[in-house]
Scaffold this motif. Structure first.
Motif, PDB file in Angstrom:
ATOM      1  N   LEU A  44       0.854  -1.184   0.000  1.00  5.71           N
ATOM      2  CA  LEU A  44       0.000   0.000   0.000  1.00  5.71           C
ATOM      3  C   LEU A  44       0.891   1.236   0.000  1.00  5.71           C
ATOM      4  CD1 LEU A  44      -2.642  -1.211   2.605  1.00  5.71           C
ATOM      5  CD2 LEU A  44      -2.717  -1.389   0.106  1.00  5.71           C
ATOM      6  N   GLY A  45       1.245   1.692  -1.213  1.00 10.25           N
ATOM      7  CA  GLY A  45       2.179   2.790  -1.372  1.00 10.25           C
ATOM      8  C   GLY A  45       3.470   2.281  -1.975  1.00 10.25           C
ATOM      9  N   ASN A  46       4.339   3.199  -2.405  1.00  6.80           N
ATOM     10  CA  ASN A  46       5.614   2.793  -3.005  1.00  6.80           C
ATOM     11  C   ASN A  46       6.712   3.805  -2.639  1.00  6.80           C
ATOM     12  OD1 ASN A  46       7.433   1.273  -4.529  1.00  6.80           O
ATOM     13  ND2 ASN A  46       7.058   2.521  -6.351  1.00  6.80           N
ATOM     14  N   PRO A  47       7.432   3.587  -1.537  1.00  4.84           N
ATOM     15  CA  PRO A  47       7.281   2.440  -0.632  1.00  4.84           C
ATOM     16  C   PRO A  47       6.048   2.566   0.254  1.00  4.84           C
ATOM     17  CG  PRO A  47       8.937   3.934   0.208  1.00  4.84           C
ATOM     18  CD  PRO A  47       8.534   4.478  -1.138  1.00  4.84           C
ATOM     19  N   GLY A  48       5.694   1.454   0.880  1.00  4.77           N
ATOM     20  CA  GLY A  48       4.519   1.458   1.730  1.00  4.77           C
ATOM     21  C   GLY A  48       4.451   0.204   2.571  1.00  4.77           C
ATOM     22  N   LYS A  49       3.288  -0.053   3.120  1.00  4.66           N
ATOM     23  CA  LYS A  49       3.080  -1.218   3.991  1.00  4.66           C
ATOM     24  C   LYS A  49       3.002  -2.467   3.123  1.00  4.66           C
ATOM     25  CE  LYS A  49       0.382  -0.458   7.447  1.00  4.66           C
ATOM     26  NZ  LYS A  49       1.341  -0.489   8.589  1.00  4.66           N
ATOM     27  N   MET A  50       3.981  -3.358   3.280  1.00 10.40           N
ATOM     28  CA  MET A  50       4.126  -4.520   2.398  1.00 10.40           C
ATOM     29  C   MET A  50       3.938  -5.829   3.167  1.00 10.40           C
ATOM     30  SD  MET A  50       6.473  -7.126   1.647  1.00 10.40           S
ATOM     31  CE  MET A  50       8.138  -6.553   2.012  1.00 10.40           C
ATOM     32  N   GLU A  51       3.291  -6.786   2.508  1.00 11.81           N
ATOM     33  CA  GLU A  51       3.186  -8.149   3.030  1.00 11.81           C
ATOM     34  C   GLU A  51       3.146  -9.122   1.866  1.00 11.81           C
ATOM     35  OE1 GLU A  51      -0.609  -8.973   5.037  1.00 11.81           O
ATOM     36  OE2 GLU A  51      -1.353  -7.091   4.210  1.00 11.81           O
ATOM     37  N   TYR A  52       3.384 -10.383   2.163  1.00  7.62           N
ATOM     38  CA  TYR A  52       3.354 -11.386   1.083  1.00  7.62           C
ATOM     39  C   TYR A  52       2.793 -12.693   1.609  1.00  7.62           C
ATOM     40  CZ  TYR A  52       7.713 -13.365   3.026  1.00  7.62           C
ATOM     41  OH  TYR A  52       8.653 -13.933   3.843  1.00  7.62           O
ATOM     42  N   GLN A  53       2.359 -13.554   0.683  1.00  4.90           N
ATOM     43  CA  GLN A  53       1.791 -14.833   1.090  1.00  4.90           C
ATOM     44  C   GLN A  53       1.972 -15.886   0.008  1.00  4.90           C
ATOM     45  OE1 GLN A  53      -2.415 -14.346   1.830  1.00  4.90           O
ATOM     46  NE2 GLN A  53      -2.898 -13.809  -0.277  1.00  4.90           N
ATOM     47  N   GLY A  54       1.814 -17.135   0.421  1.00  8.41           N
ATOM     48  CA  GLY A  54       1.808 -18.273  -0.484  1.00  8.41           C
ATOM     49  C   GLY A  54       0.594 -19.123  -0.207  1.00  8.41           C
ATOM     50  N   VAL A  55      -0.078 -19.567  -1.261  1.00 10.07           N
ATOM     51  CA  VAL A  55      -1.291 -20.377  -1.109  1.00 10.07           C
ATOM     52  C   VAL A  55      -1.235 -21.557  -2.062  1.00 10.07           C
ATOM     53  CG1 VAL A  55      -2.608 -18.277  -0.550  1.00 10.07           C
ATOM     54  CG2 VAL A  55      -2.685 -19.197  -2.880  1.00 10.07           C
ATOM     55  N   TRP A  56      -2.085 -22.540  -1.817  1.00 11.61           N
ATOM     56  CA  TRP A  56      -2.244 -23.619  -2.788  1.00 11.61           C
ATOM     57  C   TRP A  56      -2.994 -23.058  -3.987  1.00 11.61           C
ATOM     58  CZ3 TRP A  56       0.662 -27.668  -2.169  1.00 11.61           C
ATOM     59  CH2 TRP A  56       1.051 -28.045  -0.878  1.00 11.61           C
ATOM     60  N   ALA A  57      -2.423 -23.235  -5.156  1.00 14.08           N
ATOM     61  CA  ALA A  57      -2.991 -22.637  -6.361  1.00 14.08           C
ATOM     62  C   ALA A  57      -4.390 -23.171  -6.666  1.00 14.08           C
ATOM     63  CB  ALA A  57      -2.068 -22.878  -7.560  1.00 14.08           C
ATOM     64  N   ALA A  58      -4.673 -24.391  -6.265  1.00 12.57           N
ATOM     65  CA  ALA A  58      -5.946 -25.009  -6.630  1.00 12.57           C
ATOM     66  C   ALA A  58      -7.134 -24.402  -5.909  1.00 12.57           C
ATOM     67  CB  ALA A  58      -5.898 -26.518  -6.375  1.00 12.57           C
ATOM     68  N   ASP A  59      -6.981 -24.079  -4.619  1.00 15.36           N
ATOM     69  CA  ASP A  59      -8.159 -23.606  -3.894  1.00 15.36           C
ATOM     70  C   ASP A  59      -7.881 -22.434  -2.959  1.00 15.36           C
ATOM     71  OD1 ASP A  59      -6.951 -24.654  -1.645  1.00 15.36           O
ATOM     72  OD2 ASP A  59      -8.631 -25.927  -1.058  1.00 15.36           O
ATOM     73  N   GLY A  60      -6.674 -21.868  -3.020  1.00 21.67           N
ATOM     74  CA  GLY A  60      -6.383 -20.692  -2.218  1.00 21.67           C
ATOM     75  C   GLY A  60      -6.102 -20.962  -0.755  1.00 21.67           C
ATOM     76  N   GLY A  61      -5.953 -22.226  -0.366  1.00 21.61           N
ATOM     77  CA  GLY A  61      -5.642 -22.544   1.027  1.00 21.61           C
ATOM     78  C   GLY A  61      -4.308 -21.937   1.440  1.00 21.61           C
ATOM     79  N   LEU A  62      -4.289 -21.260   2.568  1.00 25.53           N
ATOM     80  CA  LEU A  62      -3.096 -20.518   2.991  1.00 25.53           C
ATOM     81  C   LEU A  62      -1.983 -21.450   3.458  1.00 25.53           C
ATOM     82  CD1 LEU A  62      -1.942 -17.638   3.525  1.00 25.53           C
ATOM     83  CD2 LEU A  62      -2.801 -17.880   5.868  1.00 25.53           C
ATOM     84  N   ILE A  63      -0.766 -21.198   2.958  1.00 26.12           N
ATOM     85  CA  ILE A  63       0.426 -21.925   3.387  1.00 26.12           C
ATOM     86  C   ILE A  63       1.251 -21.047   4.316  1.00 26.12           C
ATOM     87  CG2 ILE A  63       2.535 -23.095   2.653  1.00 26.12           C
ATOM     88  CD1 ILE A  63       1.161 -23.586  -0.049  1.00 26.12           C
ATOM     89  N   PHE A  64       1.495 -19.817   3.910  1.00 27.21           N
ATOM     90  CA  PHE A  64       2.201 -18.874   4.773  1.00 27.21           C
ATOM     91  C   PHE A  64       1.787 -17.452   4.424  1.00 27.21           C
ATOM     92  CE2 PHE A  64       5.022 -19.720   1.121  1.00 27.21           C
ATOM     93  CZ  PHE A  64       5.239 -18.438   0.634  1.00 27.21           C
ATOM     94  N   ARG A  65       1.896 -16.582   5.411  1.00 28.78           N
ATOM     95  CA  ARG A  65       1.620 -15.161   5.211  1.00 28.78           C
ATOM     96  C   ARG A  65       2.549 -14.377   6.137  1.00 28.78           C
ATOM     97  NH1 ARG A  65      -4.354 -12.372   4.771  1.00 28.78           N
ATOM     98  NH2 ARG A  65      -3.681 -10.222   4.433  1.00 28.78           N
ATOM     99  N   VAL A  66       3.263 -13.417   5.586  1.00 22.20           N
ATOM    100  CA  VAL A  66       4.284 -12.701   6.345  1.00 22.20           C
ATOM    101  C   VAL A  66       4.072 -11.192   6.200  1.00 22.20           C
ATOM    102  CG1 VAL A  66       6.751 -12.357   6.686  1.00 22.20           C
ATOM    103  CG2 VAL A  66       5.906 -14.595   5.942  1.00 22.20           C
ATOM    104  N   GLY A  67       4.213 -10.465   7.316  1.00 17.08           N
ATOM    105  CA  GLY A  67       4.014  -9.028   7.304  1.00 17.08           C
ATOM    106  C   GLY A  67       2.695  -8.661   7.980  1.00 17.08           C
ATOM    107  N   PRO A  68       2.344  -7.373   7.870  1.00 15.07           N
ATOM    108  CA  PRO A  68       2.944  -6.330   7.024  1.00 15.07           C
ATOM    109  C   PRO A  68       4.168  -5.674   7.651  1.00 15.07           C
ATOM    110  CG  PRO A  68       1.026  -5.463   8.138  1.00 15.07           C
ATOM    111  CD  PRO A  68       1.100  -6.919   8.509  1.00 15.07           C
ATOM    112  N   PHE A  69       4.993  -5.076   6.766  1.00 10.17           N
ATOM    113  CA  PHE A  69       6.176  -4.338   7.158  1.00 10.17           C
ATOM    114  C   PHE A  69       6.080  -2.919   6.586  1.00 10.17           C
ATOM    115  CE2 PHE A  69       7.421  -8.792   6.426  1.00 10.17           C
ATOM    116  CZ  PHE A  69       7.862  -9.144   7.697  1.00 10.17           C
ATOM    117  N   GLU A  70       6.656  -1.978   7.296  1.00  9.16           N
ATOM    118  CA  GLU A  70       6.640  -0.594   6.836  1.00  9.16           C
ATOM    119  C   GLU A  70       7.723  -0.345   5.778  1.00  9.16           C
ATOM    120  OE1 GLU A  70       4.414   1.550   7.589  1.00  9.16           O
ATOM    121  OE2 GLU A  70       3.408   0.444   9.204  1.00  9.16           O
ATOM    122  N   ASP A  71       7.434   0.593   4.874  1.00 13.55           N
ATOM    123  CA  ASP A  71       8.391   1.090   3.881  1.00 13.55           C
ATOM    124  C   ASP A  71       8.996  -0.019   3.030  1.00 13.55           C
ATOM    125  OD1 ASP A  71       7.858   3.540   4.939  1.00 13.55           O
ATOM    126  OD2 ASP A  71       9.728   3.718   6.054  1.00 13.55           O
TER     127      ASP A  71
END
Length: 206
Positions: free
Chosen positions: A85-112
């Motif tokens: 959200l912004g550039n730079p801004g509050k950043m986060e990332y995640q990984g999911v199973w491509a087939a159904d969106g089941g969450l594997i990991f989610r990290v953040g958010p971090f500033e700037d």
């Protein structure tokens, strides 16, 4: 499959039915053309859905018209994405199973932070997660920059330290160190948004 789903309905697969884990479900649908399945939070919902038959949007929480519109290996793939959200801004990332969106990991958010950094960290996180769990799936990302950075084992960001984003730079250094000290690799493929819609790991903030 990680996430809140605990039961999996297979309408079309090797043996249609209700399964208690993603691993069991995957055995029924992997490599099956036109496989139809979905995860549910409880058995009551799963039993009702199985009785009613496959809906038109069986592959996950996002509607699709036909399974052939999605990658052939979507049943055994991880999708990653980042949000900033912004550039730079509050950043986060995640990984999911491509087939159904089941969450594997989610990290953040971090500033700037930046979106490209998040995409890079998400791919490396997926690689490290797979090595740790002794599995190997395709990784889908919609960021060519992040894929190139991973291939070069270097996050070539122009982001400057602000004091508030020290943790991001620590993660970058750790990711680069992992890439340079581990031989494990998986197939990393560009998610073609025009053909398949938004990447399953999308945060939906556009």
């Amino acid at each position: 499959m990680a996430g809140k789903n605990k039961f999996y309905v297979v309408w079309q697969g090797v043996n249609p039915g209700i399964y208690n884990s993603w691993e069991e479900c995957l055995l029924q649908v992997k490599g099956v053309q036109g496989a139809k399945y979905k995860g549910f939070e409880n058995r009551t919902e799963a039993e009702a859905a199985f009785a009613e038959g496959a809906p038109t949007y069986t592959l996950g929480h996002k509607a699709v018209q036909t399974p052939k519109q999605l990658p052939a290996d979507i049943n055994s793939a991880i999708a990653v994405d980042a949000s900033c959200l912004g550039n730079p801004g509050k950043m986060e990332y995640q990984g999911v199973w491509a087939a159904d969106g089941g969450l594997i990991f989610r990290v953040g958010p971090f500033e700037d932070g930046t979106n490209n950094i998040g995409e890079f960290l998400a791919i490396v996180h997926a690689l490290a997660w797979m090595e740790k769990n002794n599995v190997n799936y395709t990784i889908y990302s919609d960021s060519r920059n992040a894929m190139l950075w991973v291939a070069n084992k270097k996050c070539k960001t122009k982001l400057e330290r602000t004091g508030r984003n020290d943790e991001i730079f620590n993660l970058i250094e750790r990711a680069e160190r992992w890439l340079n000290t581990h031989s494990f690799r998986a197939k990393i493929v560009k998610w073609e948004t025009k053909l398949w819609g938004e990447v399953p790991a999308d945060f939906g903030r556009k």
